[in-house]
Design a protein around this motif. Structure first.
Motif, PDB file in Angstrom:
ATOM      1  N   LEU A 180       0.831  -1.208   0.000  1.00  0.00           N
ATOM      2  CA  LEU A 180       0.000   0.000   0.000  1.00  0.00           C
ATOM      3  C   LEU A 180       0.864   1.256   0.000  1.00  0.00           C
ATOM      4  O   LEU A 180       0.585   2.226  -0.721  1.00  0.00           O
ATOM      5  N   SER A 181       1.922   1.252   0.804  1.00  0.00           N
ATOM      6  CA  SER A 181       2.808   2.415   0.865  1.00  0.00           C
ATOM      7  C   SER A 181       3.498   2.645  -0.473  1.00  0.00           C
ATOM      8  O   SER A 181       3.654   3.787  -0.920  1.00  0.00           O
ATOM      9  N   GLY A 182       3.904   1.548  -1.119  1.00  0.00           N
ATOM     10  CA  GLY A 182       4.548   1.682  -2.423  1.00  0.00           C
ATOM     11  C   GLY A 182       3.617   2.266  -3.471  1.00  0.00           C
ATOM     12  O   GLY A 182       4.036   3.085  -4.310  1.00  0.00           O
ATOM     13  N   MET A 183       2.345   1.873  -3.438  1.00  0.00           N
ATOM     14  CA  MET A 183       1.374   2.424  -4.380  1.00  0.00           C
ATOM     15  C   MET A 183       1.181   3.923  -4.160  1.00  0.00           C
ATOM     16  O   MET A 183       1.100   4.706  -5.120  1.00  0.00           O
ATOM     17  N   LYS A 197      -4.083   1.281  -7.986  1.00  0.00           N
ATOM     18  CA  LYS A 197      -3.360   0.169  -8.625  1.00  0.00           C
ATOM     19  C   LYS A 197      -3.530   0.217 -10.132  1.00  0.00           C
ATOM     20  O   LYS A 197      -2.553   0.014 -10.897  1.00  0.00           O
ATOM     21  N   ASN A 198      -4.732   0.499 -10.618  1.00  0.00           N
ATOM     22  CA  ASN A 198      -4.971   0.548 -12.055  1.00  0.00           C
ATOM     23  C   ASN A 198      -4.262   1.728 -12.709  1.00  0.00           C
ATOM     24  O   ASN A 198      -3.820   1.636 -13.865  1.00  0.00           O
ATOM     25  N   ILE A 199      -4.158   2.844 -12.001  1.00  0.00           N
ATOM     26  CA  ILE A 199      -3.409   3.985 -12.541  1.00  0.00           C
ATOM     27  C   ILE A 199      -1.969   3.574 -12.803  1.00  0.00           C
ATOM     28  O   ILE A 199      -1.399   3.845 -13.870  1.00  0.00           O
ATOM     29  N   ILE A 200      -1.363   2.913 -11.820  1.00  0.00           N
ATOM     30  CA  ILE A 200       0.039   2.493 -11.954  1.00  0.00           C
ATOM     31  C   ILE A 200       0.196   1.519 -13.112  1.00  0.00           C
ATOM     32  O   ILE A 200       1.132   1.623 -13.918  1.00  0.00           O
ATOM     33  N   ASN A 201      -0.724   0.555 -13.228  1.00  0.00           N
ATOM     34  CA  ASN A 201      -0.655  -0.418 -14.329  1.00  0.00           C
ATOM     35  C   ASN A 201      -0.826   0.242 -15.684  1.00  0.00           C
ATOM     36  O   ASN A 201      -0.115  -0.074 -16.649  1.00  0.00           O
ATOM     37  N   ASP A 202      -1.787   1.170 -15.777  1.00  0.00           N
ATOM     38  CA  ASP A 202      -2.057   1.819 -17.067  1.00  0.00           C
ATOM     39  C   ASP A 202      -0.907   2.721 -17.493  1.00  0.00           C
ATOM     40  O   ASP A 202      -0.617   2.848 -18.695  1.00  0.00           O
ATOM     41  N   ILE A 206      -8.660   8.771 -15.647  1.00  0.00           N
ATOM     42  CA  ILE A 206     -10.090   8.537 -15.814  1.00  0.00           C
ATOM     43  C   ILE A 206     -10.357   7.119 -16.311  1.00  0.00           C
ATOM     44  O   ILE A 206     -11.314   6.457 -15.889  1.00  0.00           O
ATOM     45  N   LYS A 207      -9.497   6.619 -17.204  1.00  0.00           N
ATOM     46  CA  LYS A 207      -9.651   5.240 -17.672  1.00  0.00           C
ATOM     47  C   LYS A 207      -9.480   4.264 -16.509  1.00  0.00           C
ATOM     48  O   LYS A 207     -10.233   3.289 -16.384  1.00  0.00           O
ATOM     49  N   ALA A 208      -8.491   4.521 -15.669  1.00  0.00           N
ATOM     50  CA  ALA A 208      -8.280   3.659 -14.503  1.00  0.00           C
ATOM     51  C   ALA A 208      -9.492   3.694 -13.575  1.00  0.00           C
ATOM     52  O   ALA A 208      -9.872   2.677 -12.982  1.00  0.00           O
ATOM     53  N   ALA A 209     -10.089   4.868 -13.451  1.00  0.00           N
ATOM     54  CA  ALA A 209     -11.288   4.995 -12.621  1.00  0.00           C
ATOM     55  C   ALA A 209     -12.422   4.141 -13.174  1.00  0.00           C
ATOM     56  O   ALA A 209     -13.159   3.485 -12.424  1.00  0.00           O
ATOM     57  N   ALA A 210     -12.573   4.146 -14.495  1.00  0.00           N
ATOM     58  CA  ALA A 210     -13.623   3.343 -15.124  1.00  0.00           C
ATOM     59  C   ALA A 210     -13.360   1.853 -14.951  1.00  0.00           C
ATOM     60  O   ALA A 210     -14.269   1.067 -14.646  1.00  0.00           O
TER      61      ALA A 210
END
Length: 465
Positions: free
Chosen positions: A141-144, A324-329, A372-376
């Motif tokens: 969690l801290s790394g994210m 997490k999705n922001i980081i992946n995207d 925004i894509k990560a949010a979706a």
């Protein structure tokens, strides 16, 4: 004529016999008094021993009448008011041949405290603690959170929000405006503008808009107050996740008891999941403890009863998945290439439509579009988690190293709640299901002017008893 000597002799014998009788009477009287005194002493001593034995037996009986389910499920020894009586005391007195006298009274019956609960939880995990994930989860969690700062996500959103381009960008993201429509407007504004060269980007943007709008509708159906096309709402969502890192001190994180208490609160109480597929740590169904489905773990975490706690946790789960999705995207080069093209096209088109008054940095716009894509994307994951499925938080060589279900998320967030808050709320929930719980009792009696007393509790709570 009688013999004087014989008379004298007879008289002498009678005289000695009378003296002996008086002496024996005195001796026997004293002996009887001593014997009676001794018998009374022995009787009183025996009676006192019987009373002490009876009080002790009554106390042991009350303490042994603990709720078995409460102990098996939660590891708590506790007795209840309806088990406090003098039945055993009276039977012991009568069994030893004494008549029933004054009855004893129970004083100092002590309700369960947070210190008692701490001892119970520590004992409960004496053989379970090795399976609790703690440091790895916190590190992840801290790394994210740190990655959000490195990517500059929040700064990019703030840059767009504070510029004149905010309205244009928000309309495009929400579907209120389309790239095709802006191209037509740009062509009307500048006859030299060639919209044909932006056909591919317009198609990519249309597909992007559709996925965002559909996800936003799904989020509204969950009664979660996040609008993924609203910059302020997105920033608040990210801030709520970032702030959890500062909500707990390093000192608390290093205390061995803290993760045990968090795990106990997260996995051993009813939550939003259906009781049909959910149970306590030892496998007891929550329907055996109480009738309706309650959001007890959510209450222990947030202090909010009912739907309020569930919605709060859903938003926190969403924020975690979102991050997490922001980081992946951002790590997806193919996606970045597509969105870089869309951003460049939108920047150029809006520049024409606004007659050059609005300038959008394509790189910042790409960042915002990824967010925004990560949010979706996070909406579907949230729905899955709320339905009992798992989300992979950390991967190692394409293998899920840390996967979290709904309760696992609760545990992760529970790590940021102080122990006292958790334990006070736990006691509130247990009192609702089981009634007032007592861990110690003081039995007293005043019989024939003599005070009798015994103070005893469960040894598990680290007190004399």
């Amino acid at each position: 004529m009688s013999n004087p000597l014989l008379v004298h002799k007879h008289y002498s014998v009678r005289s000695r016999h009378g003296t002996t009788t008086v002496f024996l009477g005195i001796v026997l009287s004293a002996l009887v008094l001593v014997e009676c005194t001794f018998l009374v002493f022995v009787w009183n001593l025996n009676y006192q021993m019987t009373v002490n034995q009876a009080i002790k037996a009554q106390t042991e009986c009350i303490l042994s009448d603990y709720n078995r389910q409460l102990f098996n499920v939660y590891g708590i020894y506790a007795f209840f008011e309806d088990s406090v009586n003098d039945d055993i005391f009276r039977r012991v007195i009568e069994a030893n041949g004494y008549e029933e006298g004054d009855r004893i009274e129970a004083f100092g019956v002590e309700p369960i405290s947070t210190d008692d609960l701490r001892a119970a939880i520590s004992g409960y995990y004496s053989y379970r603690s090795s399976g609790i994930l703690f440091s790895e989860l916190i590190d992840c969690l801290s790394g994210m959170i740190d990655s959000l700062d490195q990517i500059g996500v929040c700064d990019a959103i703030k840059d767009i929000t504070s510029s004149d381009s905010a309205g244009y960008v928000q309309n495009i993201l929400s579907g209120a405006s389309t790239v095709d429509g802006l191209i037509n407007t740009a062509a009307d504004t500048d006859k030299a503008f060639n919209g044909d060269e932006y056909c591919d980007e317009a198609n990519d943007c249309s597909a992007y808009q559709e996925s965002v709008v559909n996800a936003d509708n799904d989020l509204e159906s969950l009664n979660i107050g996040i609008d993924i096309t609203d910059f302020g709402s997105v920033l608040n969502c990210l801030d709520s996740f970032i702030n959890i890192k500062s909500d707990i001190s390093d000192d608390v994180m290093t205390v061995a008891f803290h993760p045990l208490c968090a795990h106990y609160a997260a996995y051993n109480f009813d939550c939003n999941l259906s009781n049909d597929c959910d149970s306590t740590i030892n496998g007891t169904g929550f329907s055996e403890i109480h009738g309706s489905n309650n959001s007890d773990s959510e209450y222990i975490l947030t202090g909010l009863s009912g739907p309020g706690g569930t919605v709060f946790i859903a938003m926190m789960i969403y924020a975690t998945v979102f991050t997490k999705n922001i980081i992946n995207d951002f790590a997806d080069e193919e996606l970045r290439a597509v969105l870089d093209g869309v951003s460049a096209a939108i920047s150029a088109i809006i520049g024409v439509v606004s007659c050059g008054t609005v300038v959008i940095d394509p790189e910042i716009l790409t960042t915002v579009m990824i967010v925004i894509k990560a949010a979706a994307e996070s909406v579907k994951t949230l729905i899955d988690v709320l339905n009992g499925e798992e989300f992979t938080l950390l991967e190692f060589e394409n293998v899920g190293a840390i996967s979290l279900g709904y309760r696992d998320f609760i545990f992760a967030f529970m790590l940021f709640v102080p122990d006292d808050k958790m334990m006070n709320r736990i006691i509130t929930v247990l009192r609702r299901d089981y009634g007032q719980m007592y861990t110690r009792i003081n039995m007293q009696a005043d019989i024939n002017g003599i005070d009798y007393s015994i103070d005893k509790g469960y040894t598990m709570y680290n007190r004399e008893g």
